[in-house]
Design a protein around this motif. Sequence first.
Motif, mmCIF file in Angstrom:
data_model
loop_
_atom_site.group_PDB
_atom_site.id
_atom_site.type_symbol
_atom_site.label_atom_id
_atom_site.label_comp_id
_atom_site.label_asym_id
_atom_site.label_seq_id
_atom_site.Cartn_x
_atom_site.Cartn_y
_atom_site.Cartn_z
ATOM 1 N N ASP A 158 2.198 47.515 114.212
ATOM 2 C CA ASP A 158 2.026 47.465 112.759
ATOM 3 C C ASP A 158 2.416 48.790 112.120
ATOM 4 O O ASP A 158 2.985 48.830 111.029
ATOM 5 C CB ASP A 158 0.568 47.138 112.405
ATOM 6 N N CYS B 102 4.994 41.833 105.711
ATOM 7 C CA CYS B 102 3.933 42.825 105.908
ATOM 8 C C CYS B 102 2.567 42.325 105.430
ATOM 9 O O CYS B 102 1.557 42.573 106.062
ATOM 10 C CB CYS B 102 4.246 44.122 105.169
ATOM 11 N N SER B 103 2.531 41.646 104.284
ATOM 12 C CA SER B 103 1.250 41.290 103.670
ATOM 13 C C SER B 103 0.584 40.110 104.373
ATOM 14 O O SER B 103 -0.642 39.993 104.344
ATOM 15 C CB SER B 103 1.440 40.929 102.198
ATOM 16 N N LYS B 104 1.394 39.265 104.973
ATOM 17 C CA LYS B 104 0.892 38.055 105.644
ATOM 18 C C LYS B 104 -0.053 37.301 104.698
ATOM 19 O O LYS B 104 -1.152 36.897 105.087
ATOM 20 C CB LYS B 104 0.169 38.420 106.954
ATOM 21 N N LYS C 67 -1.689 38.397 102.172
ATOM 22 C CA LYS C 67 -2.736 39.184 101.504
ATOM 23 C C LYS C 67 -2.151 39.930 100.295
ATOM 24 O O LYS C 67 -0.999 39.758 99.945
ATOM 25 C CB LYS C 67 -3.344 40.197 102.499
ATOM 26 N N GLY D 171 -1.832 44.657 103.742
ATOM 27 C CA GLY D 171 -2.775 43.561 103.996
ATOM 28 C C GLY D 171 -3.859 43.539 102.933
ATOM 29 O O GLY D 171 -3.574 43.553 101.731
ATOM 30 N N ASP D 172 -5.131 43.527 103.368
ATOM 31 C CA ASP D 172 -6.238 43.518 102.408
ATOM 32 C C ASP D 172 -6.358 44.834 101.658
ATOM 33 O O ASP D 172 -6.874 44.873 100.541
ATOM 34 C CB ASP D 172 -7.574 43.260 103.135
#
Lengths: 236, 239
Positions: free
Chosen positions: B94, B146-148, B150, B155-156
């Motif tokens: 990541d 990258c955010s998948k 989110k 992410g979060d």
Amino acid sequence: MARVGGELKLLGLWASPFVTRAKLALQIKGLSYEYVEEDLGNKSELLLSSNPVHKAVPVLIHNGKPVCESSVIVQYIDDAFAGSGPSLLPADPYQRAVACFWAAYLEDKMLTPWGRVFKVKTDEEKAEAMRQTIAAVDVLEDGLKECSGGQGPFFGGDSVGYVDILLGGMVSWVKASEPLSGSKLIDAEKTPLLAAWMERFCELDAAKAVLQDVDRVVEYAKLVMTKNAARASNNN
Amino acid sequence: MAAEELTLLGLWASPFVIRARIALNLKGLTYVYAEDSIYNKSELLLKSNPVLKKVPVLIHDGKPVCESQVIVQYIDEAFPAAAGAPILPSAPYDRAVARFWASYVEDKWFSTWLPVFSGRTAEERVEAATQVVAVLQTLEQAFKECSKGKAFFGGDTVGLVDVVLGGHLGWLYATEAICGVKVVDATKTPLLVAWAERFCALDAVKGLIPDVDRLVEYNKTRRAALGLPLLLPYAELQQ
């Protein structure tokens, strides 16, 4: 060499100094890997699907997952194989910041103008690009002093680190510079620490295993410059 | 932590300085902000960054850290007791993905976006704007990866790519007002446009992204100081 932590494949080009960086890091960390020589005129499906953004080498594929960009690859190798071989980046955050500063300097101020030498059309442009490159090497001498802290010949001090590998990947091209352009990029009279660095670096087992033959690089570079010149005059 | 231990030398309009300030805010770190001058660089700046003589420079306990991405990573690593989520993820893969996209922004952003401002004809600027939109479309894909699903590239929570790209948002929004070409287009890059709004609304970011009007004035002043003609948005570009 031990096969540690899964399958490693490196897509590369023998002449590329950026690929050489990845090979050096893998070698220094004692990692075995499968090497695939790409043909830039006929890029493999694997390369195109692994690096769709840049379609360039090196690409390191670890357990099927691609890592692209040479400096990102070297840092990844250090992160993912932390237990294997020496640490490439210092443990102390400030020392790490110093190393990363000089890594960025190397890319922006030395490699960017140096790349132009092989691409620009006129002798004046080439000379100017070389001048900028050599000016950056002079400053890099101070960087070596700062990074090594007098602890050893390498940017990493007494052991090879991140900046050593980034510059180390370029060594055969550095040596090719004199036969190609008439100018020494690293001149013992002007940058003695860097000259000593280069000598010590080339003595490393990893360097001996990985660095390209300088004469072969000179021939390759001449070919590239001829091709670029022909393409430029065809476009006129 | 005493505020005197951290000083940031900066320029309010610099995207690179904004990155550093966002990172400091994300970590809840107090610091002294010193506005430098583009026309008259301070002694402290020249002493702290003798190699490049540029902002941002973060001075921590008297020791300077230079280069915005180096500063952001330093802020992430040097203050283990600080609040806020890590800016860089812990998993090596990541981290590599984040670094790849941060590097992409660094390499592609300025070289693609500056020609919108420096193009001498309307055609050149429209062409340059097309290239900027292409970069934004690549970043749209990056956001998906990258955010998948989110809210952020990280992410979060806010991550490296959010900070690195986020620093440029003021100038991105101001491009149309200054150059007369549209680059921010929710029909072409919907995820990115939504991300940008969310990002700018964060407490850590609010107040740091300069208003379009302020940047329009700044651009006029800078161009005048450099002896360049004003960039008038060409009427034909508005169609």
